[in-house]
Motif scaffolding. Structure first.
Motif, short mmCIF file in Angstrom:
data_model
loop_
_atom_site.label_atom_id
_atom_site.label_comp_id
_atom_site.label_asym_id
_atom_site.label_seq_id
_atom_site.Cartn_x
_atom_site.Cartn_y
_atom_site.Cartn_z
N THR A 209 -4.82 -28.66 4.77
CA THR A 209 -4.12 -27.42 5.15
C THR A 209 -2.63 -27.56 4.87
N GLU A 210 -2.06 -28.70 5.19
CA GLU A 210 -0.62 -28.92 5.00
C GLU A 210 -0.25 -28.96 3.52
N GLN A 211 -1.05 -29.64 2.71
CA GLN A 211 -0.76 -29.73 1.28
C GLN A 211 -0.85 -28.35 0.62
N ILE A 212 -1.88 -27.61 0.96
CA ILE A 212 -2.05 -26.28 0.37
C ILE A 212 -0.92 -25.36 0.81
N ASP A 213 -0.56 -25.41 2.08
CA ASP A 213 0.53 -24.56 2.57
C ASP A 213 1.85 -24.91 1.89
N ILE B 184 -7.92 -28.08 -7.35
CA ILE B 184 -7.74 -28.56 -5.98
C ILE B 184 -8.71 -29.72 -5.83
N LEU B 185 -8.17 -30.89 -5.50
CA LEU B 185 -8.96 -32.12 -5.47
C LEU B 185 -9.42 -32.45 -4.05
N PRO B 186 -10.72 -32.53 -3.82
CA PRO B 186 -11.21 -32.90 -2.49
C PRO B 186 -10.59 -34.20 -2.00
N GLU B 187 -10.11 -34.16 -0.77
CA GLU B 187 -9.53 -35.32 -0.08
C GLU B 187 -8.22 -35.82 -0.68
N LEU B 188 -7.73 -35.20 -1.74
CA LEU B 188 -6.48 -35.62 -2.35
C LEU B 188 -5.40 -34.54 -2.28
N VAL C 196 -6.42 -21.62 1.71
CA VAL C 196 -5.54 -20.94 0.75
C VAL C 196 -5.16 -19.55 1.28
N ASN C 197 -6.13 -18.80 1.75
CA ASN C 197 -5.85 -17.45 2.25
C ASN C 197 -4.87 -17.46 3.42
N GLN C 198 -5.01 -18.44 4.29
CA GLN C 198 -4.08 -18.59 5.41
C GLN C 198 -2.66 -18.84 4.88
#
Length: 161
Positions: free
Chosen positions: A53-57, A45-49, A123-125
């Motif tokens: 929340t939207e990208q992870i979801d 998981i790349l900081p700022e890239l 991620v948990n969300q």
């Protein structure tokens, strides 16, 4: 299996010789169709890239739909050699992020605790929203430390050779 990006351009830029995200998703679906319950490493998981929340979801939703049974998220971990190469890539592709990454990795190979906690919460969300189990809080940290110390807890069985 590792699937870190839905952004194909980013994936090709960072991992030019690796299988595409689409190919990995096809493999994941094939594993599911064969009756397996695969664990997918969402790493790095790349900081700022790739960490919004939207990208992870979106990524976790795609992985759940493709058949992932478990997700193990891991923020970018940069040891000395890979750190040099990654920063060279960052300098070419995203120079605006150099100071952020320099701050994050100034004191070691791992992102700061506050950042790992933020990513874990996101991620948990998403896992909860998509019906996937939430991993033990220490799982990602243990994974990041593999190779730096032994994880063997039982003595090995004696052998003849």
């Amino acid at each position: 299996m590792s699937i870190a990006f839905l952004d194909e351009a980013l994936q090709r830029s960072l991992e030019p010789s690796a299988p595409s995200t689409v190919a990995r998703l096809i493999a994941l679906r094939a594993m599911r169709d064969a009756g397996l319950t695969p664990t997918v490493f969402v790493a790095p998981i790349l900081p700022e890239l790739t960490d919004s929340t939207e990208q992870i979801d979106e990524l976790i939703g795609t992985l759940a739909d493709a058949g992932a049974g478990n997700i193990l998220p891991t923020p970018l971990y940069l040891m000395r050699g890979p750190k040099y190469l990654f920063f060279a890539w960052l300098r070419r592709q995203h120079p605006e992020l150099l100071s952020t990454y320099a701050d994050f990795y100034a004191h070691g190979s791992r992102t700061p605790r506050h950042y790992r906690d933020l990513v874990r919460a996101r991620v948990n969300q998403a896992l909860q929203r998509h019906g996937l189990p939430i991993p033990d809080d220490t799982t990602s940290d243990k994974f990041a430390l593999l190779g730096r110390r032994s994880t063997v807890t039982e003595p090995t069985a004696p052998t003849l050779f």
